[in-house]
Structures are given as structure tokens and as C-alpha cells.
Scaffold this motif. Structure first.
Motif, PDB file in Angstrom:
ATOM      1  N   ARG A   1       1.086  -1.016  -0.186  1.00 57.91           N
ATOM      2  CA  ARG A   1       0.142   0.013  -0.407  1.00 57.91           C
ATOM      3  C   ARG A   1       1.092   1.770  -0.595  1.00 57.91           C
ATOM      4  NH1 ARG A   1      -3.785  -2.717   3.620  1.00 57.91           N
ATOM      5  NH2 ARG A   1      -5.511  -3.167   2.876  1.00 57.91           N
ATOM      6  N   VAL A   2       0.712   2.053  -0.350  1.00 59.65           N
ATOM      7  CA  VAL A   2       0.795   3.522  -0.521  1.00 59.65           C
ATOM      8  C   VAL A   2       0.485   4.577  -0.157  1.00 59.65           C
ATOM      9  CG1 VAL A   2       1.946   5.513  -2.699  1.00 59.65           C
ATOM     10  CG2 VAL A   2       2.255   3.059  -2.463  1.00 59.65           C
ATOM     11  N   ALA A   3       0.672   5.126   1.061  1.00 59.92           N
ATOM     12  CA  ALA A   3       0.425   6.442   1.751  1.00 59.92           C
ATOM     13  C   ALA A   3       0.361   7.380   0.430  1.00 59.92           C
ATOM     14  CB  ALA A   3       0.420   6.575   2.980  1.00 59.92           C
ATOM     15  N   VAL A   4      -0.992   8.563   0.356  1.00 55.92           N
ATOM     16  CA  VAL A   4      -0.774   9.377  -0.495  1.00 55.92           C
ATOM     17  C   VAL A   4      -2.281  10.626   0.223  1.00 55.92           C
ATOM     18  CG1 VAL A   4      -1.656  10.822  -2.686  1.00 55.92           C
ATOM     19  CG2 VAL A   4      -0.798   7.600  -2.370  1.00 55.92           C
ATOM     20  N   ASN A   5      -0.777  11.309   0.640  1.00 53.01           N
ATOM     21  CA  ASN A   5      -1.260  12.693   1.589  1.00 53.01           C
ATOM     22  C   ASN A   5      -2.602  13.349   0.297  1.00 53.01           C
ATOM     23  OD1 ASN A   5      -0.223  12.714   4.001  1.00 53.01           O
ATOM     24  ND2 ASN A   5       1.660  13.969   3.401  1.00 53.01           N
ATOM     25  N   ARG A   6      -3.979  13.921   1.185  1.00 52.27           N
ATOM     26  CA  ARG A   6      -4.423  15.110   0.614  1.00 52.27           C
ATOM     27  C   ARG A   6      -3.898  16.071   0.410  1.00 52.27           C
ATOM     28  NH1 ARG A   6     -10.456  12.383   3.092  1.00 52.27           N
ATOM     29  NH2 ARG A   6     -10.143   9.823   2.334  1.00 52.27           N
ATOM     30  N   PRO A   7      -3.942  16.686  -0.489  1.00 52.18           N
ATOM     31  CA  PRO A   7      -4.340  17.972  -0.998  1.00 52.18           C
ATOM     32  C   PRO A   7      -4.410  19.277  -0.364  1.00 52.18           C
ATOM     33  CG  PRO A   7      -5.451  17.314  -2.372  1.00 52.18           C
ATOM     34  CD  PRO A   7      -4.922  16.537  -1.545  1.00 52.18           C
ATOM     35  N   PHE A   8      -6.093  19.000   1.011  1.00 53.95           N
ATOM     36  CA  PHE A   8      -6.362  19.680   2.118  1.00 53.95           C
ATOM     37  C   PHE A   8      -5.667  19.354   3.425  1.00 53.95           C
ATOM     38  CE2 PHE A   8      -9.220  17.155  -0.490  1.00 53.95           C
ATOM     39  CZ  PHE A   8      -9.852  16.002   0.592  1.00 53.95           C
ATOM     40  N   THR A   9      -6.619  20.406   4.540  1.00 50.80           N
ATOM     41  CA  THR A   9      -6.230  19.756   5.492  1.00 50.80           C
ATOM     42  C   THR A   9      -7.974  19.707   5.729  1.00 50.80           C
ATOM     43  OG1 THR A   9      -6.599  22.008   6.308  1.00 50.80           O
ATOM     44  CG2 THR A   9      -4.422  20.824   6.131  1.00 50.80           C
ATOM     45  N   ASN A  10      -8.282  18.684   6.841  1.00 49.88           N
ATOM     46  CA  ASN A  10      -9.235  18.481   7.616  1.00 49.88           C
ATOM     47  C   ASN A  10     -10.025  19.761   8.295  1.00 49.88           C
ATOM     48  OD1 ASN A  10      -8.396  17.771  10.257  1.00 49.88           O
ATOM     49  ND2 ASN A  10      -8.689  15.471  10.177  1.00 49.88           N
ATOM     50  N   ALA A  11     -10.919  19.604   9.466  1.00 53.91           N
ATOM     51  CA  ALA A  11     -11.484  20.857  10.744  1.00 53.91           C
ATOM     52  C   ALA A  11     -10.796  20.892  11.301  1.00 53.91           C
ATOM     53  CB  ALA A  11     -13.238  20.230  10.307  1.00 53.91           C
ATOM     54  N   GLN A  12      -9.679  20.050  11.604  1.00 51.68           N
ATOM     55  CA  GLN A  12      -8.890  20.264  12.822  1.00 51.68           C
ATOM     56  C   GLN A  12      -7.732  20.367  12.002  1.00 51.68           C
ATOM     57  OE1 GLN A  12     -10.311  16.874  13.046  1.00 51.68           O
ATOM     58  NE2 GLN A  12     -11.859  17.733  14.143  1.00 51.68           N
ATOM     59  N   GLY A  13      -7.161  20.786  10.630  1.00 51.28           N
ATOM     60  CA  GLY A  13      -6.329  21.735  10.525  1.00 51.28           C
ATOM     61  C   GLY A  13      -5.724  20.115   9.880  1.00 51.28           C
ATOM     62  N   GLU A  14      -5.482  18.513   9.949  1.00 47.86           N
ATOM     63  CA  GLU A  14      -4.495  17.672  10.321  1.00 47.86           C
ATOM     64  C   GLU A  14      -4.799  17.247   8.391  1.00 47.86           C
ATOM     65  OE1 GLU A  14      -6.803  15.333  12.494  1.00 47.86           O
ATOM     66  OE2 GLU A  14      -5.282  16.003  14.269  1.00 47.86           O
ATOM     67  N   ARG A  15      -3.711  16.930   8.020  1.00 48.74           N
ATOM     68  CA  ARG A  15      -3.200  16.362   6.575  1.00 48.74           C
ATOM     69  C   ARG A  15      -3.887  15.031   6.309  1.00 48.74           C
ATOM     70  NH1 ARG A  15      -2.415  18.439   1.685  1.00 48.74           N
ATOM     71  NH2 ARG A  15      -1.411  20.659   2.878  1.00 48.74           N
ATOM     72  N   GLU A  16      -5.162  14.364   6.283  1.00 47.28           N
ATOM     73  CA  GLU A  16      -4.984  12.748   5.630  1.00 47.28           C
ATOM     74  C   GLU A  16      -4.689  12.538   4.389  1.00 47.28           C
ATOM     75  OE1 GLU A  16      -9.262  13.151   5.807  1.00 47.28           O
ATOM     76  OE2 GLU A  16      -9.777  13.556   7.839  1.00 47.28           O
ATOM     77  N   ALA A  17      -4.185  11.178   4.773  1.00 41.18           N
ATOM     78  CA  ALA A  17      -4.334  10.405   3.810  1.00 41.18           C
ATOM     79  C   ALA A  17      -5.102   9.257   2.561  1.00 41.18           C
ATOM     80  CB  ALA A  17      -3.094   9.520   4.136  1.00 41.18           C
ATOM     81  N   ASP A  18      -5.020   8.460   1.822  1.00 44.87           N
ATOM     82  CA  ASP A  18      -5.939   7.479   1.070  1.00 44.87           C
ATOM     83  C   ASP A  18      -4.538   6.220   1.131  1.00 44.87           C
ATOM     84  OD1 ASP A  18      -7.847   8.873   0.670  1.00 44.87           O
ATOM     85  OD2 ASP A  18      -6.979  10.171  -0.953  1.00 44.87           O
ATOM     86  N   PHE A  19      -5.152   5.181   1.377  1.00 43.13           N
ATOM     87  CA  PHE A  19      -4.282   4.373   1.201  1.00 43.13           C
ATOM     88  C   PHE A  19      -4.569   3.509  -0.052  1.00 43.13           C
ATOM     89  CE2 PHE A  19      -3.546   5.640   5.606  1.00 43.13           C
ATOM     90  CZ  PHE A  19      -2.845   6.037   6.007  1.00 43.13           C
ATOM     91  N   ILE A  20      -3.834   3.251  -0.896  1.00 40.00           N
ATOM     92  CA  ILE A  20      -4.159   2.763  -1.984  1.00 40.00           C
ATOM     93  C   ILE A  20      -3.272   1.719  -2.370  1.00 40.00           C
ATOM     94  CG2 ILE A  20      -3.908   3.761  -4.928  1.00 40.00           C
ATOM     95  CD1 ILE A  20      -4.428   5.958  -3.606  1.00 40.00           C
ATOM     96  N   ASP A  21      -4.042   0.358  -2.528  1.00 44.33           N
ATOM     97  CA  ASP A  21      -2.939  -0.899  -2.531  1.00 44.33           C
ATOM     98  C   ASP A  21      -2.721  -0.304  -4.068  1.00 44.33           C
ATOM     99  OD1 ASP A  21      -3.855  -2.130  -0.513  1.00 44.33           O
ATOM    100  OD2 ASP A  21      -6.215  -2.839  -1.550  1.00 44.33           O
ATOM    101  N   VAL A  22      -1.687  -1.644  -4.460  1.00 46.52           N
ATOM    102  CA  VAL A  22      -0.713  -1.688  -5.477  1.00 46.52           C
ATOM    103  C   VAL A  22      -0.076  -2.679  -6.035  1.00 46.52           C
ATOM    104  CG1 VAL A  22       1.874  -0.818  -6.838  1.00 46.52           C
ATOM    105  CG2 VAL A  22       0.478   1.006  -5.148  1.00 46.52           C
ATOM    106  N   VAL A  23      -0.079  -2.984  -6.828  1.00 48.89           N
ATOM    107  CA  VAL A  23       0.437  -4.605  -7.372  1.00 48.89           C
ATOM    108  C   VAL A  23       1.285  -4.332  -8.163  1.00 48.89           C
ATOM    109  CG1 VAL A  23      -0.544  -6.968  -8.166  1.00 48.89           C
ATOM    110  CG2 VAL A  23      -2.148  -5.493  -7.257  1.00 48.89           C
ATOM    111  N   ALA A  24       2.320  -5.382  -8.367  1.00 51.17           N
ATOM    112  CA  ALA A  24       3.620  -4.798  -9.380  1.00 51.17           C
ATOM    113  C   ALA A  24       3.540  -6.625  -9.383  1.00 51.17           C
ATOM    114  CB  ALA A  24       4.932  -4.496  -8.723  1.00 51.17           C
ATOM    115  N   TRP A  25       4.210  -6.503 -10.724  1.00 52.04           N
ATOM    116  CA  TRP A  25       4.606  -8.165 -11.653  1.00 52.04           C
ATOM    117  C   TRP A  25       5.587  -7.328 -11.384  1.00 52.04           C
ATOM    118  CZ3 TRP A  25       1.364 -12.018 -11.982  1.00 52.04           C
ATOM    119  CH2 TRP A  25      -0.073 -11.289 -11.683  1.00 52.04           C
ATOM    120  N   ARG A  26       6.496  -8.928 -11.898  1.00 51.25           N
ATOM    121  CA  ARG A  26       7.917  -9.198 -12.927  1.00 51.25           C
ATOM    122  C   ARG A  26       8.568  -8.161 -11.674  1.00 51.25           C
ATOM    123  NH1 ARG A  26       4.977 -10.778 -18.208  1.00 51.25           N
ATOM    124  NH2 ARG A  26       4.859 -12.777 -18.027  1.00 51.25           N
ATOM    125  N   GLN A  27       9.368  -7.726 -12.300  1.00 48.72           N
ATOM    126  CA  GLN A  27      11.006  -7.215 -11.893  1.00 48.72           C
ATOM    127  C   GLN A  27      10.194  -5.844 -11.194  1.00 48.72           C
ATOM    128  OE1 GLN A  27       9.932  -7.230 -15.743  1.00 48.72           O
ATOM    129  NE2 GLN A  27      11.624  -7.878 -16.525  1.00 48.72           N
TER     130      GLN A  27
END
Length: 140
Positions: A30-56
């Protein structure tokens, strides 16, 4: 038509390397990617995105990337469904990696004997457990 995804973020878990029955390497993480904005508490949230890599790219991820490493992933979005062990149908969204690039230097003791190339790059032609993968290149 175009299906292109580019992610820059931090590896959220150590990549897991497996091999298909025909011997093709596949790695998931998984790769954690920060969102380009902050939430109501001023914190930056992230999305956790599943990645599949093949071969090399799969072997590169397993050998040189660990939790916390900054990476760039270039690939395509794939939505697939599978039948879970409890018999229910589930859908999963994931990025199938075409190119993978480390954007930082490995930390002390990380990678194979510290031999990770800086900026190394590799290419590849529901529940927390990921379903098994079919080798998409098996007929080649």
C-alpha cells in the motif's frame, strides 16, 4: 480511452512477494498519499492505495522498498471482484504498476546489503487479506 494513475507517497507496509504457479513474481503493498487539503482540525489526511507490481517491479519492491520509503508509482487503475472465503463477492480497487521509482535513499540497513540504487526504477509489463492473483501474462 485512457486509464493512467500516477502516485507519489510513502510505502505503508513492507511489500509482500509471491510467485504465481507459472513462476511470475507478484508483489502487493500500500502507498499512503496525502490529500491536498486539511480537515476541520487542520490535519492532513491520507489515502491508502493498494498497489500490485509484477515481474521486475515486484522483485524491486520486495528487495528495495520498505515501510516509509518515498515512491512514485505509474500504472493503471483496476477494479476486480473475487469470492471471499465466506462465500461473498467482494470488489477491490488497486493500481497495477507499470513503473516504480524510489524517490529517497534507503535508511541504514534497508535493502539488499545496502546495494539499492538511489532512485532505482523497475518496470513490469474489502478485507485486509488480498485475494489470489491470476497471472495476466500466462498466455504470452
Amino acid at each position: 480511452m485512457l486509464n493512467k494513475v500516477i502516485l507519489i507517497g510513502r510505502v505503508a507496509n513492507d511489500p509482500e512477494l509471491k510467485y504465481t504457479p507459472s513462476g511470475v513474481a507478484v508483489s502487493t503493498f500500500r502507498v499512503a498519499v496525502n490529500r491536498p487539503f486539511t480537515n476541520a482540525q487542520g490535519e492532513r489526511e491520507a489515502d491508502f492505495i493498494d498497489v500490485v507490481a509484477w515481474r521486475q517491479a515486484a522483485e524491486f519492491a520486495a528487495n528495495y522498498l520498505g515501510k516509509g520509503r518515498l515512491v512514485a508509482v505509474d500504472g493503471r487503475l483496476q477494479i476486480r471482484s473475487y469470492q471471499a472465503q465466506d462465500g461473498t463477492r467482494r470488489r477491490v480497487a488497486e493500481v497495477v504498476c507499470d513503473n516504480l521509482k524510489a524517490l529517497d535513499r534507503p535508511r541504514e540497513g534497508e535493502g539488499s546489503a545496502g546495494s539499492s540504487p538511489q532512485g532505482g526504477m523497475a518496470g513490469a509489463g474489502g478485507a485486509d487479506e488480498m485475494p489470489p492473483y491470476d497471472d495476466p501474462f500466462q498466455d504470452e
